[in-house]
Design a protein around this motif. Structure first.
Motif, short mmCIF file in Angstrom:
data_model
loop_
_atom_site.label_atom_id
_atom_site.label_comp_id
_atom_site.label_asym_id
_atom_site.label_seq_id
_atom_site.Cartn_x
_atom_site.Cartn_y
_atom_site.Cartn_z
N ASP A 1 0.85 -1.19 0.00
CA ASP A 1 0.00 0.00 0.00
C ASP A 1 0.88 1.24 0.00
N ASN A 2 0.92 1.93 -1.14
CA ASN A 2 1.68 3.18 -1.25
C ASN A 2 0.77 4.39 -1.30
N ILE A 3 -0.51 4.17 -1.05
CA ILE A 3 -1.49 5.25 -1.13
C ILE A 3 -1.84 5.80 0.25
N MET B 1 -3.45 13.51 -6.38
CA MET B 1 -3.94 12.18 -6.73
C MET B 1 -5.13 12.26 -7.70
N VAL C 1 -4.00 8.05 -17.11
CA VAL C 1 -3.80 7.19 -15.94
C VAL C 1 -3.59 8.08 -14.73
N GLU C 2 -4.10 7.64 -13.57
CA GLU C 2 -3.95 8.42 -12.36
C GLU C 2 -2.46 8.56 -12.03
N TYR D 1 -0.89 9.14 -9.26
CA TYR D 1 -0.38 8.49 -8.06
C TYR D 1 -0.13 7.00 -8.25
N LYS D 2 -0.69 6.41 -9.32
CA LYS D 2 -0.48 4.99 -9.58
C LYS D 2 0.80 4.73 -10.38
N THR E 1 2.67 1.28 -14.04
CA THR E 1 1.87 1.65 -12.88
C THR E 1 1.83 0.49 -11.89
N SER E 2 1.13 0.69 -10.80
CA SER E 2 0.98 -0.37 -9.80
C SER E 2 0.07 -1.47 -10.31
N GLU E 3 -0.56 -1.26 -11.48
CA GLU E 3 -1.51 -2.24 -12.00
C GLU E 3 -1.14 -2.80 -13.38
N TYR F 1 7.45 5.46 -4.71
CA TYR F 1 7.61 4.02 -4.92
C TYR F 1 9.06 3.57 -4.76
#
Length: 239
Positions: free
Chosen positions: A80-82, A130, A145-146, A148-149, A164-166, A200
């Motif tokens: 969790d980096n949010i 964000m 893309v967001e 923050y991701k 990204t994180s996804e 990150y």
């Protein structure tokens, strides 16, 4: 939308003190909130399996699982980096030990209202970032893309890959132009081919960084002094 806040301190009176002060600040700013109180790191970590908090006020010294371990659990185990973490302590000596946890602030007891209001203002500013998107064109489509991701950008000749994180995707643009668009959001141009998101970073050394996904990037020799300076600027704002 309400801010979900957790306050974790083994002294319940301190939790209540923080809760009362934060409630007053948020009410004055007309911001909705939900606050949960925890008196041990183990209790908080169990709840993190069910709830992701937006903001956590976290003591460092606990009888068992300390605040640094809890922070690493959030970042490394939960990935969790949010969630934004604010450390609260009676001692200043921990500040540099907290880099890997990437807190937004470090508050020294006894607490003052202005310290907590600063934290809330920092959080609001981060949340504003964000809500921003990085937009780019690919073929005949327009994508976004967001911010923050985004973990990092990699240049390969004229092509830039955004990771990204996804997921990851590639598009054509100058990495220099990408940097101009994202530098205000904590991105560091560490190498002519690498542009990384500060939040990150898992480990940083003199000549390289390791990201939270395990990817390691070298820092160009010509950029090392500048990167150290930018990191110190970020840490001075957030610690």
């Amino acid at each position: 939308m309400d801010i979900k806040i957790a306050i974790c301190d083994d002294i319940n009176e301190m939790c209540v003190c923080i809760e009362n002060k934060v409630e007053g600040i948020l009410k004055n700013k007309s911001i909705g909130y939900e606050i949960d109180i925890f008196n041990s790191g183990e209790e908080l970590c169990r709840m993190l399996d069910e709830i992701r908090y937006d903001l956590i006020f976290l003591d460092i010294e606990f009888p068992k699982m300390d605040g640094i371990e809890i922070g690493k659990y959030i970042r490394e185990i939960k990935k969790d980096n949010i969630t934004q973490i604010v450390y609260v302590s009676g001692r200043k000596k921990y500040a540099m030990e907290l880099f890997q946890v990437r807190p937004i602030d470090f508050i020294v007891k006894p607490l003052e209202d202005k310290q907590l209001e600063r934290v809330i203002d920092i959080y609001i500013d981060i949340m504003g970032g964000m809500k921003n998107f990085f937009e780019y064109r690919k073929s005949y489509s327009h994508k976004k893309v967001e911010l923050y991701k985004i973990m990092y950008f990699i240049r390969d000749n004229r092509k830039v890959t955004v990771v990204t994180s996804e997921e990851k995707d590639a598009f054509y643009e100058s990495l220099e132009k990408v940097y101009e668009r994202v530098k205000q959001y904590g991105f560091l141009f560490i190498h002519k081919s690498y542009l990384i998101n500060y939040r990150y970073i898992e480990t940083i050394r003199y000549d390289s960084v390791t990201m939270t996904d395990g990817t390691e990037f070298s820092i160009s020799q010509s950029r090392r002094k500048e990167i150290r300076k930018k990191l110190m600027e970020i840490m001075s704002r957030e610690l």
